[in-house]
Design an enzyme around this catalytic site. Sequence first.
Site, PDB file in Angstrom:
ATOM      1  CB  CYS A  73      -0.866  -0.358   1.280  1.00 23.63           C
ATOM      2  SG  CYS A  73      -1.812   1.188   1.424  1.00 23.63           S
ATOM      3  CB  CYS A 184      -3.100   3.952  -5.801  1.00 22.83           C
ATOM      4  SG  CYS A 184      -4.202   3.051  -4.772  1.00 22.83           S
TER       5      CYS A 184
HETATM    6  N1  DGL Z   1      -4.229   0.299  -2.262  1.00 24.71           N
HETATM    7  C1  DGL Z   1      -3.229   1.853  -1.072  1.00 24.71           C
HETATM    8  C2  DGL Z   1      -2.833   2.722  -1.881  1.00 24.71           C
HETATM    9  O1  DGL Z   1      -1.623   1.479  -2.497  1.00 24.71           O
HETATM   10  C3  DGL Z   1      -4.639   2.280  -0.420  1.00 24.71           C
HETATM   11  C4  DGL Z   1      -5.667   3.268  -1.521  1.00 24.71           C
HETATM   12  C5  DGL Z   1      -6.956   3.805  -0.023  1.00 24.71           C
HETATM   13  O2  DGL Z   1      -6.943   2.924   0.929  1.00 24.71           O
HETATM   14  O3  DGL Z   1      -7.058   4.866  -0.037  1.00 24.71           O
HETATM   15  O4  DGL Z   1      -2.171   3.551  -1.560  1.00 24.71           O
END
Ligand code: DGL
Length: 256
Positions: A73, A184
């Site tokens: 993440c 993301c």
């Molecule tokens: N999958 C996440 C990232 O890579 C987070 C997305 C979220 O929860 O806003 O930033």
Amino acid sequence: MNNNPIGVYDSGFGGLSVWRELHRALPNESLLYLGDGKNCPYGSKSVEQIRELAERAVGELIDRGAKLVVVACNTATAAAITHLRSTFPDTPIVGLEPAIKPACLESKTRKVGVLATERSLKGEKFLTTLAKYGEGVEVFKSVGEGFVEAVESNREEDAQTLEIVRKVVEPMIAQGVDIIVLGCTHYPFLRHVIERVVGDHQIRIIDSGEAVGKRVKSLLDEFGLGASADNEPQMEFITYSSEEYRLRLMAKAVEK
Ligand code: DGL
């Protein structure tokens, strides 16, 4: 040798794009995936909130035996990676960052688009990498507004999702970018929608998945943590959300 699982953590479904890369690059390794789900999205939460959530999740993966943890993440990495490494000094922790370095080095038009969450675009490491490699490169940053929600609720194919993607990608095309960075881990699930909007324009879409696979492999070698040749890899999925959510995580991990 160590047959314990590699822990993989995300706010929800996004880290499954990294899970896939890890599974492909390291087919012999067991993977323990934690998709928070209950507190998703993280993107506009405060640094303090994200640190707290990330500490709990990574602590849980380590308690369940993870030998190495991938914070799959970008948002949690931006907000909490230093804190996590100092809280859990005995476990190697790998973070995710938008692939801004290769994008800046490889762009021919010297124009790059970056899609990420609000928190990731403010991340210290992102900003220092940008300052280091971004000289002479115009970088167009945008939050993928609504992207995470679309992936979380299986609405990738909706007409409305195509519209929200158009809204942020078309201005980048108009600026003449030749690379778009998916910063993301949820966004690779919208890659086909982004490609549809990009159409015939010569634009490469890159993410950090493959680089993370390589990084994890080299850390396992460095620390002698790789699984034995006869290991029978186990794939486990956990969440702070419902059982239904957990089953969806499992299904999405292997969906084509
Ligand atoms: N999958 C996440 C990232 O890579 C987070 C997305 C979220 O929860 O806003 O930033």
